[in-house]
Scaffold this motif. Sequence first.
Motif, mmCIF file in Angstrom:
data_model
loop_
_atom_site.group_PDB
_atom_site.id
_atom_site.type_symbol
_atom_site.label_atom_id
_atom_site.label_comp_id
_atom_site.label_asym_id
_atom_site.label_seq_id
_atom_site.Cartn_x
_atom_site.Cartn_y
_atom_site.Cartn_z
ATOM 1 N N GLY A 1 0.865 -1.154 0.046
ATOM 2 C CA GLY A 1 -0.077 -0.125 0.069
ATOM 3 C C GLY A 1 0.789 1.083 -0.116
ATOM 4 O O GLY A 1 0.495 2.315 -0.763
ATOM 5 N N TRP A 2 1.922 1.079 0.797
ATOM 6 C CA TRP A 2 3.038 2.375 0.761
ATOM 7 C C TRP A 2 3.575 2.560 -0.739
ATOM 8 O O TRP A 2 3.792 4.014 -1.004
ATOM 9 N N TYR A 3 4.092 1.521 -1.129
ATOM 10 C CA TYR A 3 4.747 1.659 -2.467
ATOM 11 C C TYR A 3 3.702 2.225 -3.481
ATOM 12 O O TYR A 3 4.016 2.953 -4.390
ATOM 13 N N LYS A 4 2.420 1.718 -3.536
ATOM 14 C CA LYS A 4 1.264 2.333 -4.655
ATOM 15 C C LYS A 4 1.055 3.748 -4.400
ATOM 16 O O LYS A 4 0.934 4.635 -5.210
ATOM 17 N N LYS A 5 1.087 4.210 -2.879
ATOM 18 C CA LYS A 5 0.811 5.624 -2.581
ATOM 19 C C LYS A 5 1.821 6.332 -3.349
ATOM 20 O O LYS A 5 1.633 7.267 -3.806
ATOM 21 N N LYS A 6 3.220 5.851 -3.213
ATOM 22 C CA LYS A 6 4.234 6.506 -3.739
ATOM 23 C C LYS A 6 4.028 6.950 -5.147
ATOM 24 O O LYS A 6 4.324 7.960 -5.761
ATOM 25 N N VAL A 7 3.517 5.926 -5.977
ATOM 26 C CA VAL A 7 3.719 6.011 -7.595
ATOM 27 C C VAL A 7 2.429 6.964 -7.794
ATOM 28 O O VAL A 7 2.703 7.842 -8.709
ATOM 29 N N PHE A 8 1.361 6.712 -7.257
ATOM 30 C CA PHE A 8 0.133 7.756 -7.025
ATOM 31 C C PHE A 8 0.542 9.118 -6.917
ATOM 32 O O PHE A 8 0.212 10.081 -7.766
ATOM 33 N N ASP A 9 1.191 9.317 -5.873
ATOM 34 C CA ASP A 9 1.497 10.696 -5.516
ATOM 35 C C ASP A 9 2.711 11.233 -6.710
ATOM 36 O O ASP A 9 2.549 12.657 -6.761
ATOM 37 N N LEU A 10 3.545 10.477 -7.043
ATOM 38 C CA LEU A 10 4.268 11.015 -7.898
ATOM 39 C C LEU A 10 3.683 11.399 -9.315
ATOM 40 O O LEU A 10 3.896 12.379 -9.875
ATOM 41 N N ALA A 11 2.614 10.664 -9.691
ATOM 42 C CA ALA A 11 1.799 10.929 -10.832
ATOM 43 C C ALA A 11 1.069 12.488 -10.557
ATOM 44 O O ALA A 11 1.004 13.051 -11.625
ATOM 45 N N LEU A 12 0.577 12.487 -9.332
ATOM 46 C CA LEU A 12 -0.084 13.839 -9.021
ATOM 47 C C LEU A 12 0.740 14.847 -9.198
ATOM 48 O O LEU A 12 0.357 15.997 -9.519
ATOM 49 N N LYS A 13 2.125 14.636 -8.545
ATOM 50 C CA LYS A 13 2.902 15.767 -8.491
ATOM 51 C C LYS A 13 3.320 16.200 -9.972
ATOM 52 O O LYS A 13 3.375 17.376 -10.217
ATOM 53 N N LYS A 14 3.603 15.111 -10.672
ATOM 54 C CA LYS A 14 3.995 15.452 -12.076
ATOM 55 C C LYS A 14 2.779 16.430 -12.909
ATOM 56 O O LYS A 14 3.105 17.259 -13.508
ATOM 57 N N ALA B 1 0.464 18.179 -11.170
ATOM 58 C CA ALA B 1 0.494 19.596 -10.968
ATOM 59 C C ALA B 1 1.439 20.588 -11.434
ATOM 60 O O ALA B 1 1.159 21.668 -11.512
ATOM 61 N N GLU B 2 2.581 19.959 -11.622
ATOM 62 C CA GLU B 2 3.534 20.904 -12.266
ATOM 63 C C GLU B 2 3.229 21.298 -13.664
ATOM 64 O O GLU B 2 3.557 22.413 -14.056
ATOM 65 N N ARG B 3 2.302 20.551 -14.404
ATOM 66 C CA ARG B 3 1.672 21.117 -15.699
ATOM 67 C C ARG B 3 0.944 22.423 -15.261
ATOM 68 O O ARG B 3 0.639 23.078 -16.263
ATOM 69 N N ASN B 4 0.194 22.538 -14.359
ATOM 70 C CA ASN B 4 -0.652 23.595 -14.227
ATOM 71 C C ASN B 4 -1.487 23.894 -15.346
ATOM 72 O O ASN B 4 -1.783 25.215 -15.327
ATOM 73 N N ASN B 5 -2.485 22.878 -15.475
ATOM 74 C CA ASN B 5 -3.205 23.286 -16.830
ATOM 75 C C ASN B 5 -4.870 23.137 -16.240
ATOM 76 O O ASN B 5 -5.672 23.240 -17.308
ATOM 77 N N GLY B 6 -5.016 23.176 -15.083
ATOM 78 C CA GLY B 6 -6.279 23.268 -14.451
ATOM 79 C C GLY B 6 -7.087 22.351 -14.718
ATOM 80 O O GLY B 6 -8.364 22.081 -14.396
ATOM 81 N N LYS B 7 -6.651 21.019 -15.053
ATOM 82 C CA LYS B 7 -7.255 19.878 -15.344
ATOM 83 C C LYS B 7 -7.223 18.716 -14.394
ATOM 84 O O LYS B 7 -6.293 18.691 -13.872
ATOM 85 N N ASP B 8 -8.064 18.017 -14.221
ATOM 86 C CA ASP B 8 -7.965 16.580 -13.407
ATOM 87 C C ASP B 8 -7.114 15.624 -14.374
ATOM 88 O O ASP B 8 -6.899 15.711 -15.323
ATOM 89 N N ILE B 9 -6.725 14.734 -13.390
ATOM 90 C CA ILE B 9 -5.647 13.544 -13.867
ATOM 91 C C ILE B 9 -6.620 12.266 -13.728
ATOM 92 O O ILE B 9 -7.258 12.107 -12.662
ATOM 93 N N ILE B 10 -6.764 11.261 -14.503
ATOM 94 C CA ILE B 10 -7.236 10.142 -14.342
ATOM 95 C C ILE B 10 -6.083 9.168 -14.104
ATOM 96 O O ILE B 10 -5.206 8.986 -15.002
ATOM 97 N N LEU B 11 -6.222 8.516 -12.835
ATOM 98 C CA LEU B 11 -5.234 7.294 -12.630
ATOM 99 C C LEU B 11 -6.002 6.052 -13.038
ATOM 100 O O LEU B 11 -6.811 5.893 -12.607
ATOM 101 N N ILE B 12 -4.885 5.283 -13.560
ATOM 102 C CA ILE B 12 -5.282 3.769 -14.002
ATOM 103 C C ILE B 12 -4.110 3.071 -13.279
ATOM 104 O O ILE B 12 -3.293 3.073 -13.616
ATOM 105 N N ALA B 13 -4.865 2.315 -12.463
ATOM 106 C CA ALA B 13 -3.899 1.003 -11.642
ATOM 107 C C ALA B 13 -3.912 -0.275 -12.425
ATOM 108 O O ALA B 13 -5.006 -0.735 -12.439
ATOM 109 N N ASN B 14 -2.908 -0.748 -12.517
ATOM 110 C CA ASN B 14 -2.768 -2.285 -12.774
ATOM 111 C C ASN B 14 -1.672 -2.885 -12.462
ATOM 112 O O ASN B 14 -0.539 -2.309 -12.010
#
Length: 219
Positions: A75-88, A90-103
């Motif tokens: 669970g901790w490892y997956k949190k890290k990769v999700f958070d990294l995706a959100l951080k990346k 957020a850096e785009r600052n395009n005002g849109k949400d991101i869709i996370l797909i986990a597999n």
Amino acid sequence: IYRTLETYRIQQGKDGKSVWDGDNSKHEIFVYVNWPQGKDPSKTFEEINRFKKEHPEVLIRVYSEEITNNKVEVGWYKKKVFDLALKKHAERNNGKDIILIANDADMTFASPYYLEEATNKMNAPENAKLDAMLGRYDLDPGVYEKYPTFHASIRFWQFMESVMRSKNGMVGTQGRNTIMRGASYAAVGSNRTREFWADLVFGQLFDEARQKSSVAYLN
């Protein structure tokens, strides 16, 4: 891991065009490679690098970490990769949400329209109030043939899931084939446990926050 990446490589839109175009791709793949202290992860990196060399058009971001606390905290490892995706994102600052797909990293098959259909479904106006979707899934037939008891247990699990969907309108989340909004993930505080069942908790957190079911089943 190469087979999993190859499954993503074939992704295309309904127009038959690839979703991949380097930094201009419609999607991006986040790979978090971790290994216990003292183990050799070189084979995994060799396969990832081989794929990147053969298919530079596929946008892949690789993060790695040696685990030194002698624990397995999925669970901790997956949190890290999700958070990294959100951080990346957020850096785009395009005002849109991101869709996370986990597999899972051992995924061997998906429709060539999988990514486009999943994101289009989440972005459709009629699904604006959904926080997540659980897609249909199955495992390797070769594994089922080798382990018939495991095959039976998975089929029973899927049967019980279908009963809960049809009788109670209950749809949960899990590690494979779960699609969720980045804003929803962040709103519930991301993963609440370091254990392997963290993926299952998301559906419960979304339902509790909404006071109703906000996860749909995508067949």
